[in-house]
Design a protein around this motif. Structure first.
Motif, short mmCIF file in Angstrom:
data_model
loop_
_atom_site.label_atom_id
_atom_site.label_comp_id
_atom_site.label_asym_id
_atom_site.label_seq_id
_atom_site.Cartn_x
_atom_site.Cartn_y
_atom_site.Cartn_z
N MET A 159 0.83 -1.21 0.00
CA MET A 159 0.00 0.00 0.00
C MET A 159 0.87 1.26 0.00
O MET A 159 0.73 2.14 0.84
CB MET A 159 -0.96 -0.01 1.19
N VAL A 160 1.75 1.33 -0.97
CA VAL A 160 2.76 2.38 -1.01
C VAL A 160 2.15 3.79 -0.99
O VAL A 160 2.72 4.71 -0.41
CB VAL A 160 3.72 2.19 -2.22
N ARG B 228 4.51 13.84 -1.73
CA ARG B 228 4.80 12.55 -2.37
C ARG B 228 6.17 11.99 -2.00
O ARG B 228 6.76 11.22 -2.75
CB ARG B 228 4.59 12.60 -3.88
N ASN B 229 6.69 12.38 -0.84
CA ASN B 229 7.92 11.80 -0.33
C ASN B 229 7.57 10.53 0.44
O ASN B 229 6.61 10.50 1.21
CB ASN B 229 8.65 12.76 0.61
N PHE B 230 8.37 9.50 0.24
CA PHE B 230 8.13 8.23 0.92
C PHE B 230 8.52 8.33 2.39
O PHE B 230 9.57 8.85 2.73
CB PHE B 230 8.94 7.12 0.25
N ARG B 231 7.64 7.82 3.25
CA ARG B 231 7.90 7.77 4.70
C ARG B 231 8.01 6.31 5.10
O ARG B 231 7.05 5.54 4.95
CB ARG B 231 6.76 8.43 5.48
N SER B 232 9.14 5.95 5.62
CA SER B 232 9.38 4.58 6.04
C SER B 232 8.79 4.34 7.42
O SER B 232 8.20 5.23 8.03
CB SER B 232 10.89 4.32 6.05
N ASN B 233 8.97 3.11 7.91
CA ASN B 233 8.57 2.79 9.28
C ASN B 233 9.60 1.81 9.85
O ASN B 233 10.54 1.40 9.15
CB ASN B 233 7.14 2.23 9.33
N GLU B 234 9.43 1.43 11.08
CA GLU B 234 10.41 0.59 11.76
C GLU B 234 10.61 -0.76 11.07
O GLU B 234 11.74 -1.23 10.92
CB GLU B 234 9.96 0.38 13.21
N LEU B 235 9.53 -1.38 10.64
CA LEU B 235 9.64 -2.68 9.98
C LEU B 235 10.39 -2.57 8.65
O LEU B 235 11.27 -3.40 8.34
CB LEU B 235 8.25 -3.27 9.76
#
Length: 188
Positions: A148-149, A157-164
């Motif tokens: 679900m990018v 429209r900048n990608f935000r990562s997460n811990e996983l």
């Protein structure tokens, strides 16, 4: 000297998400600190459907776009393909780019950062892994999957990562380093 890692944005279509995900991964890999990281965008090479008159194993390239692409591929010790899923597969640009050259890919590891809908591009990655082995690359078991990018993008429209996702990226980079180091003598 750190191994050279090409982070390759595979999608070439207008309005693509790939550059946002690739920019995040490039920055993450740079912060990892074990690679000399280079961003490579397939769209900038504008490779037509394969148009070389000679088989790629011969390395007798006629066209400038092929010579530029071959040089880009050859200079790297490892690759990370930032890969969307189109109809359960990588996009045509991936297949085309891989098939342009042969020896330049040989004996190097390949990682995958896949993105898409619910599957996060995993089906495309599985297909991509089969192809890279025929070019004598070693696909990493570890990988980064972004389901679900669209929900991972901010207002710009900048990608935000997460811990996983970060944990997966770190594990993949650690393995890429091991394989890049181990495979280097094979290219001698």
């Amino acid at each position: 000297m750190s191994p050279k890692l090409n982070v390759i944005t595979v999608s070439t279509r207008p309005g693509r998400v790939g550059p946002s995900v690739a920019n995040w991964f490039r920055d993450f890999a740079t912060a990892h600190g074990k690679f000399d990281v280079r961003a490579v965008d397939l769209a900038e090479f504008a490779l037509p459907v394969y148009d070389e008159p000679n088989h790629p194993v011969m390395q007798k390239y006629v066209h400038e776009h092929t010579k530029r692409w071959a040089a880009s591929v050859a200079e790297a010790d490892a690759y990370v393909f930032v890969l969307p899923e189109y109809n359960f597969n990588p996009p045509p640009s991936f297949y085309n780019a891989l098939n342009y050259v042969y020896k330049e890919w040989n004996y190097k590891p390949a990682g995958f950062v896949s993105y898409g809908g619910a599957s996060g591009g995993l089906r495309a990655t599985q297909m991509a892994k089969q192809l890279v082995t025929t070019l004598k690359m070693m696909p990493m078991y570890e990988g980064v999957m972004v389901p679900m990018v669209a929900q991972q993008l901010d207002e710009q429209r900048n990608f935000r990562s997460n811990e996983l996702i970060d944990k997966s990226a770190g594990a993949m980079l650690d393995e890429l380093l091991k394989w890049a180091t181990a495979m280097k003598p094979m290219r001698g």
